[in-house]
Write an enzyme that holds these catalytic residues in place. Structure first.
Site, short mmCIF file in Angstrom:
data_model
loop_
_atom_site.label_atom_id
_atom_site.label_comp_id
_atom_site.label_asym_id
_atom_site.label_seq_id
_atom_site.Cartn_x
_atom_site.Cartn_y
_atom_site.Cartn_z
N MET A 106 61.46 52.53 -20.92
CA MET A 106 61.65 51.18 -21.45
C MET A 106 60.68 50.21 -20.78
O MET A 106 60.88 48.98 -20.86
CB MET A 106 63.09 50.73 -21.27
CG MET A 106 64.07 51.63 -22.01
SD MET A 106 65.65 50.83 -22.38
CE MET A 106 66.25 50.48 -20.76
N GLY A 107 59.67 50.72 -20.11
CA GLY A 107 58.70 49.84 -19.46
C GLY A 107 59.21 49.26 -18.16
O GLY A 107 60.13 49.81 -17.56
N ALA A 108 58.59 48.14 -17.73
CA ALA A 108 58.82 47.61 -16.37
C ALA A 108 58.61 48.76 -15.38
O ALA A 108 59.49 49.09 -14.58
CB ALA A 108 60.20 46.98 -16.23
N HIS B 169 57.71 51.54 -12.65
CA HIS B 169 57.69 51.65 -11.19
C HIS B 169 57.28 53.07 -10.87
O HIS B 169 57.02 53.89 -11.77
CB HIS B 169 59.05 51.27 -10.60
CG HIS B 169 60.20 51.99 -11.23
ND1 HIS B 169 60.38 53.35 -11.13
CD2 HIS B 169 61.21 51.54 -12.03
CE1 HIS B 169 61.46 53.71 -11.78
NE2 HIS B 169 61.98 52.63 -12.36
N HIS C 207 58.77 56.09 -12.80
CA HIS C 207 58.16 56.40 -14.10
C HIS C 207 56.82 57.13 -13.89
O HIS C 207 56.50 58.08 -14.61
CB HIS C 207 57.87 55.12 -14.88
CG HIS C 207 59.09 54.31 -15.24
ND1 HIS C 207 59.33 53.06 -14.72
CD2 HIS C 207 60.13 54.57 -16.08
CE1 HIS C 207 60.46 52.58 -15.23
NE2 HIS C 207 60.96 53.47 -16.06
N GLN D 47 72.20 61.16 -18.88
CA GLN D 47 71.23 61.06 -19.98
C GLN D 47 70.41 62.35 -20.09
O GLN D 47 70.18 62.87 -21.19
CB GLN D 47 70.31 59.88 -19.73
CG GLN D 47 69.10 59.81 -20.65
CD GLN D 47 68.29 58.56 -20.40
OE1 GLN D 47 68.65 57.50 -20.86
NE2 GLN D 47 67.20 58.68 -19.67
#
Ligand code: AMP
Length: 284
Positions: A30-32, A34, A37, A153
């Protein structure tokens, strides 16, 4: 790095790569971004010729009371980080590109969606399973990398791939942590300086819980109570939602820990409005 915002273009590009014999990996985010990721990207690069990262803040997995509209979206920074880590294709669709007005098809897993995180966030995993299915159909990967940070998840995606026969290998990535042990998360940015300091209690409690298990404790409920007690006695700012021990192979909750079996000890703890997840994986 190639930037694609259009579904059809992404499908055609992936198809052409597959036809030329390339092995494709997808890293959904989902981006942002760090380092957690980016570690997923590094792992993907070891398993594939081409790495596609997706950045999409998926409204379906947020409840109306949650942080969808204020979720951080530092796209230019994310683009630079993805490029510098060697992402080959960045798929970044707008909202209406993925969800047309009359969208009405959902992927739901009956059992695993309802417990632990699903009990507290009843529509969350339906949103996750639906968007991950769409991203698989759009990016057409051979493999997909998901973090163990979101252990439920990861299990949900594994089950969905098996149940719906997606021809995709799911590769788990270990949790990346800050120097003081806090699991990296885009939501850590919401913590006040005081909450940020207090949040190290999660990792410290996991380490102590593992020690307790190594010293012979086999009662799962006792380990969970001990873990929560470590957290709440370390800081008044922590409001635990749950601690639970589940088997890693089927995510069923443990009663008595069995020798030779692998488990996750899962934590969900609120600090103000911020919910943090953490876990550790261990074999008894
Ligand atoms: P998100 O952007 O939060 O949806 O996360 C995208 C992917 O990154 C998911 O597979 C997460 O499990 C994974 N991820 C998030 N934080 C971490 C972390 N600290 N270490 C490893 N993977 C992570």
């Amino acid at each position: 790095m190639k930037l694609i915002e259009n579904v059809r273009e992404m499908q055609q590009y992936s198809e052409s790569l597959r036809l030329s014999g390339k092995r494709l990996a997808v890293v959904p985010t989902m981006g942002a971004l760090h380092n957690g990721h980016l570690a997923l990207v590094r792992l993907a690069k070891r398993h594939a010729d081409v790495v596609v990262m997706t950045i999409f803040v998926n409204p379906l997995q947020f409840a109306p009371t949650e942080d969808f509209s204020r979720y951080p979206r530092p796209f230019e920074r994310d683009k630079a980080l993805a490029a510098s880590e060697g992402v080959d294709v960045l798929f970044h669709p707008q909202l209406n590109e993925l969800y047309a007005e009359q969208f009405e098809t959902f992927v739901a897993l009956d059992h695993i969606s309802q417990k632990l995180e699903g009990k507290i966030r009843p529509t969350h995993f339906r949103g996750v399973a639906t968007v991950v299915s769409k991203l698989f159909n759009i990016t057409k990967p051979h493999i997909a990398v998901f973090g163990e940070k979101d252990a439920q998840q990861l299990m949900l995606v594994r089950k969905m791939v098996r149940d719906l026969n997606f021809d995709i290998e799911i590769i788990p990535a270990p949790i990346e942590r800050e120097a003081d042990g806090l699991a990296m998360s885009s939501r850590n940015a919401y913590l006040s300086p005081e909450e940020r300091r207090a949040a190290t209690a999660l990792f410290q409690a996991l380490v102590l819980a593992e020690k307790k298990i190594r010293s012979g404790e086999r009662n799962a409920e006792a380990v969970c109570a001990y873990t929560l007690n470590q957290i709440t006695s370390a800081t008044l700012l922590a409001k635990p939602d749950y601690a639970a021990i589940v088997r890693t192979d089927d995510f069923e909750e443990a009663v008595t820990l069995q020798e030779g079996t692998e488990y996750f000890l899962l934590l969900a703890v609120r600090f103000g409005n911020v919910r943090l997840l953490d876990n550790c994986r261990f074999v008894v």
